[in-house]
Design an enzyme around this catalytic site. Structure first.
Site, PDB file in Angstrom:
ATOM      1  CG  HIS A   1      -0.319   0.073   2.528  1.00 50.67           C
ATOM      2  ND1 HIS A   1       0.465  -0.938   3.045  1.00 50.67           N
ATOM      3  CD2 HIS A   1      -0.338   1.046   3.486  1.00 50.67           C
ATOM      4  CE1 HIS A   1       0.883  -0.609   4.253  1.00 50.67           C
ATOM      5  NE2 HIS A   1       0.422   0.601   4.540  1.00 50.67           N
TER       6      HIS A   1
ATOM      7  CG  ASP B   1       0.571  -1.536   7.646  1.00 53.37           C
ATOM      8  OD1 ASP B   1       1.485  -2.378   7.581  1.00 53.37           O
ATOM      9  OD2 ASP B   1       0.794  -0.338   7.866  1.00 53.37           O
TER      10      ASP B   1
ATOM     11  CG  ASP C   1       5.080   2.663   7.301  1.00 56.67           C
ATOM     12  OD1 ASP C   1       4.217   3.072   6.503  1.00 56.67           O
ATOM     13  OD2 ASP C   1       4.796   1.940   8.272  1.00 56.67           O
ATOM     14  CG  HIS C   2       4.244  -0.399   4.186  1.00 63.69           C
ATOM     15  ND1 HIS C   2       4.260  -1.723   4.542  1.00 63.69           N
ATOM     16  CD2 HIS C   2       3.778   0.278   5.272  1.00 63.69           C
ATOM     17  CE1 HIS C   2       3.800  -1.861   5.775  1.00 63.69           C
ATOM     18  NE2 HIS C   2       3.505  -0.658   6.245  1.00 63.69           N
TER      19      HIS C   2
ATOM     20  CG  HIS D   1      -4.145   0.011   6.403  1.00 66.38           C
ATOM     21  ND1 HIS D   1      -4.042   0.071   7.771  1.00 66.38           N
ATOM     22  CD2 HIS D   1      -3.103   0.748   5.918  1.00 66.38           C
ATOM     23  CE1 HIS D   1      -3.004   0.802   8.097  1.00 66.38           C
ATOM     24  NE2 HIS D   1      -2.417   1.227   6.993  1.00 66.38           N
TER      25      HIS D   1
ATOM     26  CG  HIS E   1       3.619  -2.646  10.585  1.00 68.09           C
ATOM     27  ND1 HIS E   1       2.684  -1.837  11.191  1.00 68.09           N
ATOM     28  CD2 HIS E   1       4.063  -1.960   9.507  1.00 68.09           C
ATOM     29  CE1 HIS E   1       2.562  -0.717  10.505  1.00 68.09           C
ATOM     30  NE2 HIS E   1       3.401  -0.760   9.469  1.00 68.09           N
TER      31      HIS E   1
ATOM     32  CG  HIS F   1      -0.018   4.447   4.807  1.00 67.67           C
ATOM     33  ND1 HIS F   1      -0.867   3.714   5.603  1.00 67.67           N
ATOM     34  CD2 HIS F   1      -0.705   5.582   4.466  1.00 67.67           C
ATOM     35  CE1 HIS F   1      -2.010   4.361   5.743  1.00 67.67           C
ATOM     36  NE2 HIS F   1      -1.937   5.492   5.065  1.00 67.67           N
TER      37      HIS F   1
END
Length: 305
Positions: A63, A214, A67-68, A143, A272, A65
């Site tokens: 996805h 997530d 941090d990914h 999510h 995570h 976001h």
């Protein structure tokens, strides 16, 4: 061929620190190296893990976001600076292609290699890649934004020839080997039927890996990950922060364990983690109250399927 394995490059959420690295991992399966998510600093972690950049030809982003995927443009730039010519395929939610193209447009960079973008937008469990050795599916997650997990599953291999037994039967020629590998019995010139199991060994067990991060606690995941050998399921919080997990679209360690138990997976890896919990063994302890074969994943550690 190497054993199928998962190397964790990063397993914390949100903000990277000296000790904590956001999500990224390498799955080695059937001779392929799949990069799953690419948080900030992934290429440094790849070097520490001694993983060759040129072996990565498939990248899966769950996805959008940061941090990914914030490490992805840096990694793609490094591929370019190293003179890469081999093409790469990126499986990611719609929008990432535009982000990448805008960056390289305004940095006046013309990559030496091509990128094939497979844009994901479906909310269904779907096959997104297949070849003769492996098949890969997207797993709908729950999510704050559109997100997918991924299921990697080996395809059945041919049976292995038992050459010691085959040599005892002069009628068997090289041209017969393929039929034996396919499981067929052998008929000798005098009409005897030799069972295939006497002439071959069983093929290796089919292995599977599921990545689910997530996501909130989401029961529909279970039907898609039944009996997998290894499940990575996010556990951002401990159960004392369950309300925060609900509000942010994440799961707790005991919720991840519940999913693993109901799906009857072989092993659960947690990850995570929120930085507010520095001792990751707390996640493992909580999950073991529900599911016995669980481990808190650690950066630069390899797990075998």
């Amino acid at each position: 061929m190497k054993k199928s394995s998962l190397t964790i490059l990063g397993c914390h959420s949100s903000i990277p620190t000296k000790k904590f690295h956001p999500t990224a991992q390498i799955l080695e399966m059937k001779g392929y190296s799949f990069l799953i998510d690419c948080g900030e600093g992934t290429q440094v972690q790849l070097r520490k893990a001694k993983i060759k950049f040129n072996r990565i030809i498939h990248i899966f982003i769950s996805h959008l976001h940061g941090d990914h995927f914030f490490g992805l443009i840096g990694l793609l730039s490094t591929f370019h600076l190293l003179g890469r010519e081999k093409s790469i395929t990126i499986y990611a939610p719609k929008g990432l292609k535009e982000i990448i193209n805008v960056h390289f447009k305004w940095s006046y960079t013309r990559l030496k290699y091509s990128i094939d973008h497979i844009e994901l937008s479906s909310h269904k469990f779907e096959k997104i890649m297949e070849n003769e050795k492996i098949e890969i599916f997207s797993i709908p997650l729950k999510h704050r934004i559109y997100a997918n997990g991924f299921l990697f599953r080996e395809k059945p291999s041919s049976r292995k020839l038992n050459m010691e037994e085959i040599k005892k039967i002069p009628d068997i020629k090289i041209m017969d080997y393929q039929n034996l590998k396919l499981g067929k019995e052998f008929k000798t010139n005098d009409g005897r039927i030799i069972p295939n199991q006497k002439l071959t060994f069983d093929p290796p067990k089919i292995l599977s890996y599921a990545f689910c991060s997530d996501t909130s606690f989401y029961l529909p995941i279970i039907e898609h990950i039944k009996y997998v050998d290894l499940l990575y399921h996010e556990s951002t919080f401990l159960k004392i922060e369950e309300e925060r997990a609900i509000n942010t679209g994440h799961s707790t360690a005991n919720q991840a364990a519940y999913i693993a138990k109901k799906a009857e997976v072989k092993k659960l890896l947690l990850g995570h983690y929120s930085n507010r919990f520095p001792n990751i063994k707390e996640f493992e302890k909580e999950a073991k109250e529900i599911f016995f074969n669980v481990e808190a994943s650690e950066p630069l550690k390899t797990y075998y399927l």
